[in-house]
Design an enzyme around this catalytic site. Sequence first.
Site, mmCIF file in Angstrom:
data_model
loop_
_atom_site.group_PDB
_atom_site.id
_atom_site.type_symbol
_atom_site.label_atom_id
_atom_site.label_comp_id
_atom_site.label_asym_id
_atom_site.label_seq_id
_atom_site.Cartn_x
_atom_site.Cartn_y
_atom_site.Cartn_z
ATOM 1 N N SER A 43 8.659 67.714 -1.126
ATOM 2 C CA SER A 43 8.545 66.726 -0.056
ATOM 3 C C SER A 43 9.660 66.911 0.974
ATOM 4 O O SER A 43 9.768 67.974 1.589
ATOM 5 C CB SER A 43 8.543 65.317 -0.665
ATOM 6 O OG SER A 43 8.112 64.355 0.256
ATOM 7 N N ASP A 164 1.685 64.854 -1.918
ATOM 8 C CA ASP A 164 3.123 64.971 -2.158
ATOM 9 C C ASP A 164 3.424 65.554 -3.546
ATOM 10 O O ASP A 164 2.933 65.067 -4.561
ATOM 11 C CB ASP A 164 3.727 63.569 -2.049
ATOM 12 C CG ASP A 164 5.241 63.547 -2.067
ATOM 13 O OD1 ASP A 164 5.843 64.306 -2.845
ATOM 14 O OD2 ASP A 164 5.824 62.755 -1.313
#
Length: 278
Positions: A43, A164
């Site tokens: 991320s 993510d």
Amino acid sequence: MVTNVENMGLVLEGGGMRGIFTCGVLDYFMEHNIWFPYVIGVSAGACNGLSYVSRQKGRARRSNIDILEEFRYVGLKYMFSQRNIMDFKLLFDDLPNRILPYDYATYFHSSTRFVMVTSNCLTGEAEYMEEKSSPQRLLDICRASSSLPFVCPVTWVDDIPMLDGGICDSIPVKRAIEEGFSRNVLVLTRNKGYRKDEKEIKVPPFFYRKYPLIRKSLAMRNKKYNETMDMIDRMEDEGTAIVIRPEQPMQVGRIEKDIYKLKDLYEEGVACARKFFS
């Protein structure tokens, strides 16, 4: 004090805007020519790691502070135009290609292996992805790794729906070990001792109905996170992991917009890196 990292891995946690701490750490590394052979990020850690591997000191800081202040790319207004809490068009098109150009040439010619973690919506498992030739695929992987659940749309990479990487592997130190790096430097974005509530997350039925396995991973992510943190604490005690983390109580939220808080956290990242590598 660490003097040689040529056989060590570098593991970068995400955390949204808390990743500005990582920017400070990585800028310190670049300023002092500290280059790891293997970097793996999730991320925000993936986004910041890109600028480290391209050796663009200050770029990630500018992205997270100066560009945020100018363009205000975080906010509910983007939910209406992009179904997203952030302006991904700015972050993954305008910014790297025009506003703050990314040095693809240096990145592609770097000997450093750079791995970005995504979550495969079909399998509910982590994907560990690398790209050293296609600028667009590189950005797509980074975008997927940063596509926060519930507030960002699914990103497609190689015709696979991704979200993510933190859903399935928030701190991918196990992967670094599997890749042959028994000793690692971990840059975390939470204070020592932080743990998540292990109560199973109830995913609303209208989210990810087509992807039951990612729903299962979302429900269990907090438990997996805490298990990883327990392992990291043991590694730190054994001396197989160097953990750089914020020492002051965390004041920055995942979608923080307070520029002064972000600047303070960046400077703390620089200071914490200096403690281990001065």
